[in-house]
Design a protein around this motif. Sequence first.
Motif, PDB file in Angstrom:
ATOM      1  N   LEU A   3       1.120  -1.097  -0.022  1.00 47.42           N
ATOM      2  CA  LEU A   3      -0.108   0.317  -0.081  1.00 47.42           C
ATOM      3  C   LEU A   3       0.564   1.656   0.030  1.00 47.42           C
ATOM      4  O   LEU A   3       2.114   1.063   0.587  1.00 47.42           O
ATOM      5  N   ARG A   4       0.059   2.442  -0.419  1.00 47.19           N
ATOM      6  CA  ARG A   4       0.993   3.970  -0.191  1.00 47.19           C
ATOM      7  C   ARG A   4       0.135   4.563   0.313  1.00 47.19           C
ATOM      8  O   ARG A   4      -0.529   5.017  -0.286  1.00 47.19           O
ATOM      9  N   LEU A   5       0.122   5.162   1.274  1.00 39.29           N
ATOM     10  CA  LEU A   5      -0.240   6.148   1.634  1.00 39.29           C
ATOM     11  C   LEU A   5       0.160   7.967   1.680  1.00 39.29           C
ATOM     12  O   LEU A   5       1.475   7.602   1.207  1.00 39.29           O
ATOM     13  N   SER A   6      -0.915   8.112   1.652  1.00 38.68           N
ATOM     14  CA  SER A   6      -0.647   9.966   0.935  1.00 38.68           C
ATOM     15  C   SER A   6      -0.762  10.566   2.144  1.00 38.68           C
ATOM     16  O   SER A   6      -1.753  10.335   3.495  1.00 38.68           O
TER      17      SER A   6
ATOM     18  N   GLU B 186      11.856  -3.865   9.435  1.00 45.12           N
ATOM     19  CA  GLU B 186      12.979  -4.661   8.746  1.00 45.12           C
ATOM     20  C   GLU B 186      12.306  -4.587   6.926  1.00 45.12           C
ATOM     21  O   GLU B 186      12.825  -5.140   6.158  1.00 45.12           O
ATOM     22  N   GLY B 187      12.975  -3.086   6.738  1.00 44.14           N
ATOM     23  CA  GLY B 187      13.009  -2.640   5.693  1.00 44.14           C
ATOM     24  C   GLY B 187      11.764  -2.789   4.360  1.00 44.14           C
ATOM     25  O   GLY B 187      12.427  -2.451   3.440  1.00 44.14           O
ATOM     26  N   ARG B 188      11.032  -3.183   5.581  1.00 44.64           N
ATOM     27  CA  ARG B 188       9.530  -3.436   4.109  1.00 44.64           C
ATOM     28  C   ARG B 188       8.855  -1.707   4.051  1.00 44.64           C
ATOM     29  O   ARG B 188       8.174  -2.000   2.773  1.00 44.64           O
ATOM     30  N   PHE B 189       8.983  -0.478   4.826  1.00 45.66           N
ATOM     31  CA  PHE B 189       8.615   0.373   4.934  1.00 45.66           C
ATOM     32  C   PHE B 189       9.148   1.234   4.432  1.00 45.66           C
ATOM     33  O   PHE B 189      10.584   1.159   4.524  1.00 45.66           O
ATOM     34  N   LYS B 190       9.226   2.755   3.351  1.00 41.05           N
ATOM     35  CA  LYS B 190       9.602   3.733   2.706  1.00 41.05           C
ATOM     36  C   LYS B 190       8.767   5.212   3.148  1.00 41.05           C
ATOM     37  O   LYS B 190       7.644   5.914   2.141  1.00 41.05           O
TER      38      LYS B 190
ATOM     39  N   MET C 184       3.815   0.849   1.424  1.00 37.85           N
ATOM     40  CA  MET C 184       4.660  -0.306   2.370  1.00 37.85           C
ATOM     41  C   MET C 184       4.265  -1.576   1.919  1.00 37.85           C
ATOM     42  O   MET C 184       3.739  -2.044   0.813  1.00 37.85           O
ATOM     43  N   ASN C 185       5.477  -2.439   2.291  1.00 38.16           N
ATOM     44  CA  ASN C 185       5.464  -3.902   1.138  1.00 38.16           C
ATOM     45  C   ASN C 185       5.123  -4.408   1.947  1.00 38.16           C
ATOM     46  O   ASN C 185       5.928  -4.765   3.827  1.00 38.16           O
ATOM     47  N   GLU C 186       5.199  -5.852   1.461  1.00 32.40           N
ATOM     48  CA  GLU C 186       5.163  -7.449   2.690  1.00 32.40           C
ATOM     49  C   GLU C 186       4.421  -6.811   3.495  1.00 32.40           C
ATOM     50  O   GLU C 186       5.179  -7.010   4.886  1.00 32.40           O
TER      51      GLU C 186
ATOM     52  N   GLN D  16      -6.635   4.113   7.910  1.00 31.67           N
ATOM     53  CA  GLN D  16      -6.780   2.087   8.563  1.00 31.67           C
ATOM     54  C   GLN D  16      -6.526   1.700   8.221  1.00 31.67           C
ATOM     55  O   GLN D  16      -7.170   1.681   6.140  1.00 31.67           O
ATOM     56  N   VAL D  17      -5.801   0.651   8.095  1.00 28.41           N
ATOM     57  CA  VAL D  17      -4.838  -0.155   7.343  1.00 28.41           C
ATOM     58  C   VAL D  17      -5.335  -1.644   7.160  1.00 28.41           C
ATOM     59  O   VAL D  17      -4.982  -1.361   8.689  1.00 28.41           O
TER      60      VAL D  17
END
Length: 125
Positions: free
Chosen positions: A18-21, A65-69, A83-85, A120-121
């Motif tokens: 997902l990508r949040l803004s 653990e490096g999943r978010f940027k 947000m990945n994985e 909400q995620v």
Amino acid sequence: EVQLVESGGALVQAGGSLRLSCVASGFAMADYAICWVRQAPGKEREVVTCIAGVSGSTYYAATLEGRFKISSDHAKNTAYLQMNELDSEDTAVYFCAAADLDTIDRIPPDDFDFWGQGTQVTVSS
């Protein structure tokens, strides 16, 4: 009027992305540390990641653990959280928050100046 408006939250399957803004108005993101803070049901708020306004340096909670940027576009006065994985432990309301601070490491949730309403995620397993 100062506002932070988040969007992009959704129901997603485990392993998805997902990508949040977060769009800011009433102040310049470049002058603040911008963070994503999440709160899961029954748990305390957790600062997930932050980005410094001037330097662009970043902080990430070790549990990610490096999943978010985190990133920001000052021309659009907008911050993003990629947000990945995703897994079920990531289920929470995600808030965008701004702090008039130079340091971005482990900012206490009570030290933020502005908050968004949250998005909400939900990650289904």
